[in-house]
Design a protein around this motif. Structure first.
Motif, short mmCIF file in Angstrom:
data_model
loop_
_atom_site.label_atom_id
_atom_site.label_comp_id
_atom_site.label_asym_id
_atom_site.label_seq_id
_atom_site.Cartn_x
_atom_site.Cartn_y
_atom_site.Cartn_z
N VAL A 37 19.55 4.91 12.48
CA VAL A 37 19.30 6.05 11.60
C VAL A 37 19.66 5.66 10.17
O VAL A 37 20.80 5.26 9.90
N PHE A 38 18.68 5.74 9.29
CA PHE A 38 18.91 5.41 7.88
C PHE A 38 19.07 6.71 7.12
O PHE A 38 18.15 7.55 7.12
N LEU A 39 20.22 6.87 6.51
CA LEU A 39 20.49 8.08 5.73
C LEU A 39 20.36 7.67 4.27
O LEU A 39 21.23 6.98 3.73
N LEU A 40 19.27 8.09 3.66
CA LEU A 40 18.95 7.62 2.30
C LEU A 40 19.21 8.73 1.29
O LEU A 40 18.71 9.85 1.45
N ASP A 41 19.97 8.43 0.25
CA ASP A 41 20.21 9.38 -0.85
C ASP A 41 18.87 9.94 -1.30
O ASP A 41 17.93 9.18 -1.57
N HIS A 42 18.77 11.27 -1.38
CA HIS A 42 17.46 11.89 -1.67
C HIS A 42 16.87 11.45 -3.01
O HIS A 42 15.68 11.56 -3.23
N TYR A 43 17.69 10.91 -3.89
CA TYR A 43 17.16 10.40 -5.16
C TYR A 43 16.08 9.34 -4.91
O TYR A 43 15.14 9.21 -5.70
N PHE A 44 16.23 8.59 -3.81
CA PHE A 44 15.31 7.45 -3.57
C PHE A 44 14.06 7.84 -2.79
O PHE A 44 13.25 6.97 -2.47
N GLN A 45 13.89 9.13 -2.49
CA GLN A 45 12.68 9.56 -1.78
C GLN A 45 11.45 9.21 -2.63
O GLN A 45 11.37 9.59 -3.81
N GLY A 46 10.57 8.43 -2.04
CA GLY A 46 9.35 8.03 -2.74
C GLY A 46 9.54 6.88 -3.73
O GLY A 46 8.60 6.44 -4.38
N LYS A 47 10.75 6.39 -3.87
CA LYS A 47 11.02 5.27 -4.79
C LYS A 47 10.84 3.94 -4.04
O LYS A 47 10.86 3.90 -2.81
N PRO A 48 10.69 2.82 -4.77
CA PRO A 48 10.43 1.54 -4.09
C PRO A 48 11.48 1.16 -3.03
O PRO A 48 11.13 0.58 -2.01
N LEU A 49 12.73 1.55 -3.23
CA LEU A 49 13.76 1.18 -2.25
C LEU A 49 13.44 1.71 -0.85
O LEU A 49 13.70 1.06 0.16
N GLU A 50 12.83 2.90 -0.82
CA GLU A 50 12.51 3.52 0.47
C GLU A 50 11.61 2.60 1.30
O GLU A 50 11.81 2.45 2.51
N SER A 51 10.63 1.97 0.64
CA SER A 51 9.68 1.14 1.40
C SER A 51 10.30 -0.20 1.82
O SER A 51 9.71 -0.94 2.58
N ARG A 52 11.49 -0.49 1.32
CA ARG A 52 12.16 -1.74 1.71
C ARG A 52 13.10 -1.55 2.92
O ARG A 52 13.71 -2.50 3.39
N ILE A 53 13.21 -0.32 3.39
CA ILE A 53 14.10 -0.05 4.53
C ILE A 53 13.48 -0.65 5.80
O ILE A 53 12.31 -0.39 6.10
N PRO A 54 14.23 -1.46 6.54
CA PRO A 54 13.65 -2.16 7.70
C PRO A 54 13.54 -1.28 8.95
O PRO A 54 14.26 -1.47 9.92
N LEU A 55 12.62 -0.31 8.90
CA LEU A 55 12.42 0.59 10.05
C LEU A 55 11.73 -0.16 11.18
O LEU A 55 10.75 -0.87 10.95
N ARG A 56 12.22 0.03 12.39
CA ARG A 56 11.59 -0.58 13.57
C ARG A 56 11.56 0.45 14.69
O ARG A 56 12.43 1.32 14.74
N GLY A 57 10.61 0.29 15.62
CA GLY A 57 10.54 1.15 16.82
C GLY A 57 10.69 2.62 16.47
O GLY A 57 10.00 3.15 15.60
N ASN A 58 11.61 3.28 17.17
CA ASN A 58 11.79 4.73 16.94
C ASN A 58 12.88 5.04 15.91
O ASN A 58 13.47 6.12 15.93
N ASP A 59 13.13 4.10 15.00
CA ASP A 59 14.13 4.33 13.95
C ASP A 59 13.85 5.63 13.18
O ASP A 59 12.70 6.06 13.07
N VAL A 60 14.91 6.18 12.63
CA VAL A 60 14.80 7.47 11.94
C VAL A 60 15.21 7.30 10.48
O VAL A 60 16.23 6.67 10.18
N LEU A 61 14.42 7.89 9.60
CA LEU A 61 14.79 7.91 8.18
C LEU A 61 15.08 9.36 7.79
O LEU A 61 14.20 10.23 7.90
#
Ligand code: NAD
Ligand code: ZN
Length: 357
Positions: A37-61
Motif C-alpha cells: 500500500v503506497f500512501l502518497l501525500d495528496h500534493y503529488f496527485q497527478g505529479k510526475p512522482l506518482e507515475s514513478r511509484i512501483p505498483l505491481r499486482g494488486n498494489d494499492v495507491l
C-alpha cells in the motif's frame, strides 16, 4: 531501565535518485496475494512522482489527505478499510511530509493491533508489531523518518504512539523529492529541525550522544539558512541529513518549550507543527536567547512570513485548554527547565506567553 535502549530504523538508503531503487528494496517483503500500500501525500496527485511509484499486482495507491495533521479517526478508517478489503497487506509505504510519514507508521501499527489508534496514544502501549513500513520524506525537518513516534490528534489529546514497534523498517532519503517544496513550507519544516537542535542542546537531558547529532544538524541548518546566498540542490541534500541527525538527537533527549507550547496551539487552533513552532520560538528569547536571535536572522535573510497575533481573540476558556495541553507535556518541560519546572512554569506565566503569540 536506567538507560534508554532505543529501537532504530532498520535500513537506510540515501542519495539523489535513490527513490528509483524502491521496487528492488521492497521486493523481498511482498507476500503472495497481499498488496503493498503506497500512501502518497495528496500534493503529488497527478505529479510526475506518482507515475514513478512501483505498483505491481494488486498494489494499492492511496492519497494521504494532509489538509489537517493526522487524526486517530483517519488512521482507524484507513486501517479498517484495508483489513476489510484485503485481510492483510504486505506493507505500508508513506511518501510525503511528516504528516504522511506519521500516517503510514500509524496505519502499519493498526494493521497488527486491535481497537482504535487512540488506545495506543502514549508511551509503550503498542504490544504487537504492525506490518512492514517504509518512510520516504518529501520535506526535510521533522525527523519523523527516524523517530519512534507518530503524532496523532485523538478525541482527548494530541499525543504520539511512542513504541519500539513505531520506527520504520526502511527509509529512503532522496533529496531530489524535496526540490519543489514551496519556500515558506520548506522553511517551517526546516525550522522544526533547527528548533529540535536548540531544544535538545539547551536541555537538561543532554548527553554526548544527543549532542553529537544535534551539533551536526545545527551546523547544516546554519549552512543552508544563513550562509548560502541562494537555495541549491546541495541545500536539499544537507537539510535532509540535518533532519535525520536532528531526529537522532532528540531520540536520546527531548524537545522543549517551543514544542510544549505549540502543541497547545495545534490542539486548540489546528496550527500546523512547523509554522506553530516558528510562531512560538520567535517569542522565546527568555528561554533560548542565542537560538532565537539566530532564528530571527534566518527569517530576515530570506523574508519568511511568521504570523503574529494568532491568540488575539481567544477566551479564558480557550487559553485554559491550551495551558492544560501544554502543561501535560511533562518530559518536555522537565528537559527544558529541570526537575522543578512546575514551580517555574506557572499557569499565569504560560498564559502571558500565549498572549504574546
Ligand atoms: P506536512 O507533512 O504536514 O506537509 C505540509 C504541506 O506540504 C502539505 O500540504 C503537503 O501536502 C505539502 N508537501 C509535502 N511535500 C511537498 C513537496 N515536496 N512539495 C510541495 N508540497 C509538499 O509537513 P511537515 O512539516 O513535513 O510535517 C508536519 C507533521 O509532522 C505534523 O503532523 C507533525 O505532528 C509531524 N511530526 C512528527 C514527528 C515525529 O517524530 N513523528 C516529529 C515532528 C513532526
Ligand atoms: Zn518538531
Amino acid at each position: 531501565m536506567q538507560f534508554r535502549n532505543f529501537k532504530m530504523v532498520g535500513y537506510v538508503v540515501y542519495g539523489r535518485g535513490s527513490f528509483n531503487q524502491l521496487d528492488e528494496i521492497i521486493a523481498p517483503h511482498r507476500k503472495a496475494g497481499a498488496p503493498m500500500v503506497f500512501l502518497l501525500d495528496h500534493y503529488f496527485q497527478g505529479k510526475p512522482l506518482e507515475s514513478r511509484i512501483p505498483l505491481r499486482g494488486n498494489d494499492v495507491l492511496l492519497y494521504a489527505d494532509v489538509t489537517y495533521e493526522p487524526k486517530t479517526t483517519q488512521v482507524d478508517r484507513i486501517a479498517s478499510e484495508l483489513k476489510e478489503a484485503y485481510g492483510t497487506v504486505s506493507g505500508i509505504i508513506g511518501i510525503g511530509g511528516g504528516s504522511t510519514m506519521d500516517l503510514a507508521k500509524a496505519v502499519s501499527l493498526m494493521m497488527g493491533n486491535t481497537g482504535s489508534s487512540a488506545d495506543y496514544q502514549g508511551w509503550d502501549l503498542v504490544k504487537q508489531p504492525g506490518v512492514y513500513k517504509v518512510g520516504i520524506p518529501t520535506l526535510s525537518g521533522t525527523g519523523a523518518e527516524v523517530s519512534r513516534t507518530t503524532v496523532l490528534t485523538g478525541p482527548t489529546r494530541k499525543l504520539g504512539m511512542n513504541s519500539d514497534f513505531t520506527p520504520f523498517d526502511q527509509i529512503v532519503l532522496d533529496p531530489e523529492l524535496t526540490k519543489d517544496a514551496p519556500k515558506n513550507q520548506r522553511f517551517y519544516t526546516g525550522m522544526d529541525c533547527y528548533i529540535h537542535c536548540i531544544e535538545s542542546l539547551e536541555g537538561t537531558y543532554l548527553n554526548e550522544f544527543s549532542k553529537s547529532y544535534g551539533e551536526k544538524a545545527l551546523q547544516l541548518c546554519r549552512e543552508v539558512f544563513l550562509e548560502e546566498p541562494h537555495w541549491t540542490d546541495e541545500c536539499d541534500d544537507k537539510l535532509m541529513m540535518a533532519s535525520y541527525a536532528g531526529g537522532m538527537s532528540i531520540a536520546y533527549s527531548q524537545v522543549g518549550v517551543a514544542h510544549a507550547v505549540s502543541y497547545g496551539l495545534s490542539y486548540l487552533l489546528g496550527t500546523k507543527h512547523g509554522i506553530g513552532n516558528c510562531i512560538v520560538f520567535d517569542q522565546l528569547e527568555e528561554f533560548y536567547p542565542a537560538g532565537v536571535a539566530e532564528f530571527k536572522r534566518m527569517v530576515a535573510k530570506d523574508g519568511y512570513e511568521i504570523p503574529k497575533g494568532i491568540c488575539a481573540n481567544l477566551t479564558d476558556e480557550q487559553f485554559d485548554k491550551m495551558i492544560d495541553v501544554s502543561l501535560g507535556m511533562k518530559p518536555l518541560w522537565e528537559n527544558a527547565l529541570g526537575k522543578n519546572w512546575e514551580a517555574q512554569m506557572t499557569r499565569s506565566r504560560l498564559r502571558a506567553l500565549y498572549e504574546k503569540l
